[in-house]
Design an enzyme around this catalytic site. Structure first.
Site, PDB file in Angstrom:
ATOM      1  N   THR A   1       1.527   7.125  -0.477  1.00 62.20           N
ATOM      2  CA  THR A   1       2.160   8.385  -0.813  1.00 62.20           C
ATOM      3  C   THR A   1       1.562   8.889  -2.105  1.00 62.20           C
ATOM      4  O   THR A   1       1.632   8.208  -3.132  1.00 62.20           O
ATOM      5  CB  THR A   1       3.682   8.195  -0.982  1.00 62.20           C
ATOM      6  OG1 THR A   1       4.232   7.660   0.226  1.00 62.20           O
ATOM      7  CG2 THR A   1       4.361   9.517  -1.300  1.00 62.20           C
TER       8      THR A   1
ATOM      9  N   ARG B   1       0.791  -1.235   0.000  1.00 61.22           N
ATOM     10  CA  ARG B   1       0.000   0.000   0.000  1.00 61.22           C
ATOM     11  C   ARG B   1       0.827   1.291   0.000  1.00 61.22           C
ATOM     12  O   ARG B   1       0.263   2.374  -0.125  1.00 61.22           O
ATOM     13  CB  ARG B   1      -1.005   0.059   1.166  1.00 61.22           C
ATOM     14  CG  ARG B   1      -2.097  -0.990   1.083  1.00 61.22           C
ATOM     15  CD  ARG B   1      -3.282  -0.606   1.948  1.00 61.22           C
ATOM     16  NE  ARG B   1      -2.920  -0.552   3.352  1.00 61.22           N
ATOM     17  CZ  ARG B   1      -3.714  -0.037   4.302  1.00 61.22           C
ATOM     18  NH1 ARG B   1      -4.890   0.470   3.983  1.00 61.22           N
ATOM     19  NH2 ARG B   1      -3.328  -0.030   5.570  1.00 61.22           N
ATOM     20  N   ASP B   2       2.142   1.218   0.147  1.00 54.03           N
ATOM     21  CA  ASP B   2       2.936   2.464   0.119  1.00 54.03           C
ATOM     22  C   ASP B   2       4.304   2.217  -0.500  1.00 54.03           C
ATOM     23  O   ASP B   2       5.344   2.493   0.111  1.00 54.03           O
ATOM     24  CB  ASP B   2       3.071   3.044   1.522  1.00 54.03           C
ATOM     25  CG  ASP B   2       3.611   4.481   1.509  1.00 54.03           C
ATOM     26  OD1 ASP B   2       3.615   5.100   0.426  1.00 54.03           O
ATOM     27  OD2 ASP B   2       4.029   4.973   2.568  1.00 54.03           O
ATOM     28  N   ILE B   3       4.313   1.691  -1.719  1.00 55.89           N
ATOM     29  CA  ILE B   3       5.570   1.514  -2.431  1.00 55.89           C
ATOM     30  C   ILE B   3       5.996   2.861  -3.001  1.00 55.89           C
ATOM     31  O   ILE B   3       5.312   3.456  -3.831  1.00 55.89           O
ATOM     32  CB  ILE B   3       5.412   0.481  -3.569  1.00 55.89           C
ATOM     33  CG1 ILE B   3       5.074  -0.899  -2.986  1.00 55.89           C
ATOM     34  CG2 ILE B   3       6.684   0.406  -4.408  1.00 55.89           C
ATOM     35  CD1 ILE B   3       6.142  -1.464  -2.078  1.00 55.89           C
TER      36      ILE B   3
END
Length: 204
Positions: free
Chosen positions: A90, A50-52
């Site tokens: 992000t 969910r936040d690569i």
């Protein structure tokens, strides 16, 4: 990690970025692809990060190996067509279905991976450039030559132009990244397909 985050290497130190050559960048993309493929296809149950982003990829001291960090935003994935979540990620890397509809699936990671791959090759976040790059770098353009990419001045200008062998690998990564950035999740490849393609086409 002694090498710091990928973002810091690309953004904060030109000398460090220049030492972060094409083959090292290819290896980092390959490592991230393998890590995400493992999370999606080899973990039981599978996991979605969910936040690569470049901030959450940490490098070894020689910048030749990468680890995916910040698993605090990860969640276990159930193959349910209605996987909804509060936003975690992000902006600038998040897939449209996550950023605007709060719908989470493994293809969200695929989309973010595409952005990070372009960032590694360009030396900066692609930002609005993707709107102009995507049509011209369509995966269907099988005849796209590596010198055409260089002429577009989208590769990191701090590095010397890639050699023929390096350019072959870079071209593979560009094509993979574009496929990952498809607006439709169903049209994006899986991370297993991505990892296998990168491994087979960037071997020395």
């Amino acid at each position: 990690m002694e090498g710091g985050s990928l973002r810091n290497v690309l953004m904060n130190n030109d000398a460090e970025a220049r030492a972060f050559g094409w083959n090292k960048r290819v290896n980092i993309v390959k490592g991230v692809a393998n890590a995400l493929s493992y999370m999606h296809h080899d973990c039981s149950p599978s996991m979605i990060h969910r936040d690569i982003s470049s901030q959450n990829i940490l490098l070894k001291a020689e910048h030749d190996k990468a680890l995916v960090s910040d698993l605090g935003t990860a969640r276990l994935f159930k193959p349910d067509p209605l996987n909804w979540t509060s936003f975690a990620g992000t902006y600038g890397y998040a897939a449209p279905e996550l950023a605007y509809k709060m719908e989470v699936n493994e293809k969200c990671n695929v989309y973010s991976f595409g952005f990070v791959t372009l960032e590694i090759l360009m030396g900066k976040h692609p930002g609005d450039l993707t709107s102009s790059l995507l049509p011209s770098l369509s995966p269907s353009s099988a005849t796209l030559a590596h010198h055409q990419i260089a002429e577009m001045n989208v590769l990191d200008q701090r590095l010397s132009p890639p050699t023929n062998e390096e350019a072959r690998k870079v071209l593979c990564l560009v094509k993979v990244a574009i496929a990952c950035l498809h607006s439709s999740p169903k049209s994006r490849p899986t991370m297993k397909q991505v990892a296998q393609k990168i491994s087979s086409e960037t071997h020395i």
